[in-house]
Design an enzyme around this catalytic site. Structure first.
Site, mmCIF file in Angstrom:
data_model
loop_
_atom_site.group_PDB
_atom_site.id
_atom_site.type_symbol
_atom_site.label_atom_id
_atom_site.label_comp_id
_atom_site.label_asym_id
_atom_site.label_seq_id
_atom_site.Cartn_x
_atom_site.Cartn_y
_atom_site.Cartn_z
ATOM 1 N N ARG A 249 -14.828 12.236 6.499
ATOM 2 C CA ARG A 249 -13.841 13.303 6.327
ATOM 3 C C ARG A 249 -13.641 13.651 4.850
ATOM 4 O O ARG A 249 -12.805 14.477 4.519
ATOM 5 C CB ARG A 249 -12.517 12.891 6.953
ATOM 6 C CG ARG A 249 -12.577 12.844 8.462
ATOM 7 C CD ARG A 249 -11.283 12.479 9.152
ATOM 8 N NE ARG A 249 -10.101 12.489 8.316
ATOM 9 C CZ ARG A 249 -9.144 11.582 8.367
ATOM 10 N NH1 ARG A 249 -9.223 10.575 9.188
ATOM 11 N NH2 ARG A 249 -8.094 11.659 7.591
ATOM 12 N N GLN B 19 -8.459 8.286 -0.716
ATOM 13 C CA GLN B 19 -8.112 7.040 -0.037
ATOM 14 C C GLN B 19 -9.182 5.968 -0.202
ATOM 15 O O GLN B 19 -8.998 4.847 0.236
ATOM 16 C CB GLN B 19 -7.864 7.308 1.453
ATOM 17 C CG GLN B 19 -6.647 8.196 1.672
ATOM 18 C CD GLN B 19 -6.496 8.585 3.121
ATOM 19 O OE1 GLN B 19 -7.436 8.999 3.769
ATOM 20 N NE2 GLN B 19 -5.279 8.448 3.631
ATOM 21 N N HIS C 259 -13.702 -4.519 0.313
ATOM 22 C CA HIS C 259 -12.989 -5.387 1.254
ATOM 23 C C HIS C 259 -13.441 -5.136 2.697
ATOM 24 O O HIS C 259 -13.820 -6.063 3.403
ATOM 25 C CB HIS C 259 -11.486 -5.169 1.097
ATOM 26 C CG HIS C 259 -10.642 -6.045 1.945
ATOM 27 N ND1 HIS C 259 -10.741 -7.414 1.928
ATOM 28 C CD2 HIS C 259 -9.666 -5.748 2.845
ATOM 29 C CE1 HIS C 259 -9.872 -7.924 2.776
ATOM 30 N NE2 HIS C 259 -9.212 -6.933 3.350
ATOM 31 N N LYS D 29 6.540 -1.229 -0.400
ATOM 32 C CA LYS D 29 5.072 -1.248 -0.456
ATOM 33 C C LYS D 29 4.557 -2.269 -1.470
ATOM 34 O O LYS D 29 3.582 -2.968 -1.205
ATOM 35 C CB LYS D 29 4.526 0.141 -0.786
ATOM 36 C CG LYS D 29 3.013 0.187 -0.740
ATOM 37 C CD LYS D 29 2.462 1.570 -0.967
ATOM 38 C CE LYS D 29 0.950 1.543 -0.838
ATOM 39 N NZ LYS D 29 0.364 2.853 -1.067
ATOM 40 N N THR E 11 1.817 -5.551 -1.011
ATOM 41 C CA THR E 11 0.694 -5.969 -1.852
ATOM 42 C C THR E 11 0.894 -7.407 -2.321
ATOM 43 O O THR E 11 -0.058 -8.193 -2.356
ATOM 44 C CB THR E 11 0.541 -5.020 -3.062
ATOM 45 O OG1 THR E 11 0.427 -3.676 -2.582
ATOM 46 C CG2 THR E 11 -0.691 -5.361 -3.881
#
Length: 169
Positions: free
Chosen positions: A39, A44, A52, A106, A110
């Site tokens: 896409r 992102q 990962h 957020k 992390t």
């Protein structure tokens, strides 16, 4: 029971079947990454994300095939718990901008991911120096991989939360 407190078991046992579920979740996560690429959602995609998700599928395949149970089960359990919290965050974020006021945590997510890697690294280090029924070669691989994730996630944390904070002040 071995000194590490967790026994290596063949894949046919309950631990091995549970690890198949973890492995399948890694297939889904890699598919998610592939959809980002298809896409062209490049915003992102980061090296951390691709590294990962691109490596986890192979790591878990080896874990399920060769060393199911014990250490692999512990890693899968911790990782699954972290992913529950992570997908809760992303699920809330997907509900729209009105949820932003509730998503202040957020950076703590992390931190939780980093804590996961530290726990795995400490446990793996302990296993390397005890009589643990888990191959030292696999412990060494887990140790090195955990250090790579600590480095990448620490950098992500620094770039996302500390440099932005210092730019604001």
């Amino acid at each position: 029971m071995s000194a590490c407190g967790l026994q290596h078991q063949p894949t046919g046992n309950a631990d091995g079947k549970g690890l198949l579920v973890v492995y399948f979740s890694k297939v889904i996560e890699l598919s998610d990454t592939l959809f980002f690429i298809l896409r062209k959602k490049n915003s992102q995609l980061t090296f951390l994300h691709v590294y990962h998700h691109g490596t986890m599928i192979f790591n878990w395949w080896a874990g399920v095939k060769y060393v199911a149970g014990g250490q692999s089960f512990l890693i899968g359990l911790i990782n699954s718990l972290v992913h529950v919290v992570m997908y809760l965050y992303y699920g809330l974020a997907a509900l729209g901008p009105h949820m932003q006021q509730y998503l202040w945590w957020k950076r703590y997510l992390t931190s939780l991911q980093l804590l996961q890697f530290f726990i795995v690294t400490i446990h793996t280090t302990y296993n390397l120096f005890t009589d643990c029924d888990f191959p030292d070669s696999m412990n060494a691989v887990v140790f090195a991989y955990s250090l790579s994730l600590i480095t990448l996630f620490r950098n992500f944390y620094y770039q996302s939360y500390l440099t932005k904070k210092s730019k604001q002040t």
